[in-house]
Write an enzyme that holds these catalytic residues in place. Structure first.
Site, short mmCIF file in Angstrom:
data_model
loop_
_atom_site.label_atom_id
_atom_site.label_comp_id
_atom_site.label_asym_id
_atom_site.label_seq_id
_atom_site.Cartn_x
_atom_site.Cartn_y
_atom_site.Cartn_z
CD1 TRP A 1 -1.86 -1.73 2.37
CD2 TRP A 1 -2.86 -1.30 0.40
NE1 TRP A 1 -2.66 -2.79 1.39
CE2 TRP A 1 -3.31 -3.00 0.21
CE3 TRP A 1 -3.34 -0.86 -1.05
CZ2 TRP A 1 -4.54 -3.41 -0.16
CZ3 TRP A 1 -4.14 -1.52 -2.33
CH2 TRP A 1 -4.43 -2.71 -1.60
CE LYS B 1 -8.28 -2.43 5.67
NZ LYS B 1 -8.10 -3.64 5.15
CG ASP C 1 -2.70 4.34 4.30
OD1 ASP C 1 -3.63 4.30 4.95
OD2 ASP C 1 -2.07 3.58 3.54
C1 PLP Z 1 -2.65 0.64 4.80
C2 PLP Z 1 -3.91 0.12 3.33
N1 PLP Z 1 -3.66 1.14 2.52
C3 PLP Z 1 -4.57 1.36 1.52
C4 PLP Z 1 -5.62 0.47 1.64
C5 PLP Z 1 -6.50 0.35 0.62
O1 PLP Z 1 -7.70 0.84 0.81
P1 PLP Z 1 -9.01 0.99 -0.33
O2 PLP Z 1 -9.70 -0.86 -1.25
O3 PLP Z 1 -9.84 1.05 0.44
O4 PLP Z 1 -8.93 1.53 -1.00
C6 PLP Z 1 -5.06 -0.85 2.12
C7 PLP Z 1 -6.66 -2.25 1.44
O5 PLP Z 1 -6.70 -2.71 2.64
C8 PLP Z 1 -4.53 -0.70 3.67
O6 PLP Z 1 -4.81 -1.79 4.18
#
Ligand code: PLP
Length: 356
Positions: free
Chosen positions: A102, A193, A169
């Site tokens: 991510w 989550k 994030d």
């Molecule tokens: C730490 C983290 N950042 C970003 C994301 C991406 O999130 P989204 O699917 O809401 O775009 C996730 C998805 O699991 C994540 O765990």
């Protein structure tokens, strides 16, 4: 039978939240209308949005400190783009810490906006630890990090001190542990989550960092627009915001982040103690960086996989298969997962040891 749900996200929410959210679909606030059929401009929903935004700041201890909470859409993935759009100056520079899939997704989105410096990366070791002792360029427009790496089971236990805005994030550990949230200038998290269902993304931003890039930002991607419209620039994800409010209320009634942190520590301690004790298992993340939300582990002997899988399925466990980038197992222990569910998993691990 209710399953022991270890899903990495979307994931378990408190049972009372599921019950209240279900009721609101049939009859919201005794209005004779479903939450799904009322206007987002109605008095009842405006009150939901206001309370949710205020409760976020209250739980994070950020009230009266110049922050705004927004419930947006597009997932955390859209924030990968909105962050550089709103914070990287024309011909500017941003610093990123690469701790997983991510984080590297966020880096990719920032690159077209300007110079994107990766201050450190643990990619070479399949992201099994959090890099330390890196230098953040003091002339960057912001520093971006990922507090919890959902896929690799690592979590930042400390955050660097820097003179530039810090963006984090926190998708997979928001509201799970107490931090000095005022050290962050922008926090974002997909709801799915620790906060609610998929469909809304929480952004908490210190207003004074906005409006400095010199670039034209489309309204829908502009944090200042969303703030000026009180998070109602366009139709918000009404049901996702309402369910998030129910989860935030549940957390407040439990005693807030301090209370849930104690429970989360106990759950993580229970599972990691067994992973380390049981000769059939090994953890994949560096011990000092282990996530309290997502525990990643492998069987020492793959031949036992079938037996282990059948044992945990029989025990009513769901969602512990590992992500394909790590393999093995991933037990996601978000706020709503009760410690009793962790005990069930630990018992199954002990049973495997006894049988083999
Ligand atoms: C730490 C983290 N950042 C970003 C994301 C991406 O999130 P989204 O699917 O809401 O775009 C996730 C998805 O699991 C994540 O765990």
């Amino acid at each position: 039978m209710k399953k022991h749900n270890y899903s990495a996200g979307p994931c378990i929410l408190p049972q009372e939240v599921f019950e209240k959210a279900s009721k609101s679909i049939l009859n919201f606030n005794d209005s004779g209308l479903s939450i799904l059929e009322i206007s987002h401009r109605s008095k009842d929903f405006v009150a939901v949005m206001e309370e949710a935004r205020a409760l976020v700041l209250e739980l994070l201890n950020l009230e009266g400190k110049g922050y705004q909470a927004l419930f947006l859409q597009g997932g955390a993935s859209l924030e990968f783009l909105m962050v550089p759009y709103n914070l990287m100056k024309v011909n500017g520079k941003a610093a990123y810490l690469d701790t997983g899939t991510w984080a590297s997704g966020a880096i990719k989105e920032a690159k077209p906006f300007g110079e994107t410096v990766v201050v450190a990366s643990s990619k070479e070791s399949n992201y099994n630890h959090i890099p330390k002792n890196y230098t953040i360029p003091s002339d960057a427009d912001y520093f971006h990090c990922t507090s919890n790496n959902t896929i690799f089971g690592t979590q930042m236990k400390a955050f660097p001190t820097t003179n530039i805005p810090v963006v984090c994030d926190m998708s997979s550990d928001i509201f799970s542990r107490n931090l000095d949230f005022s050290k962050f200038d922008l926090i974002y998290a997909g709801a799915q989550k620790n906060m609610g269902p998929a469909g809304t993304t929480l952004v908490v931003v210190k207003e004074e960092i906005l409006g400095k890039t010199g670039r034209a930002i489309p309204n829908i991607l502009n944090y200042e627009q969303h703030i000026s419209k009180e998070s109602m620039y366009n139709t918000p994800a009404v049901f996702a915001v309402y369910t998030s409010l129910l989860t935030l209320q549940w957390l407040k009634n439990l005693g807030g982040i301090n209370a849930i942190e104690k429970i989360n520590n106990a759950k993580a301690n229970l599972l990691y103690t067994e992973i380390d004790r049981n000769p059939l298992f090994k953890g994949t993340a560096a011990i000092e960086d282990r996530s309290h939300m997502n525990a990643t582990f492998l069987l020492e002997n793959d031949a036992l996989q079938e037996q282990f899988d059948s044992l945990w399925k029989k025990a009513g466990i769901s969602g512990i298969n590992g992500h394909r980038s790590v393999g093995g197992y991933r037990a996601s222990m978000y706020n709503a997962l009760p410690i009793e569910s962790v005990q069930v998993l630990v018992d199954v691990m002990k049973e495997l040891e006894k049988n083999s």
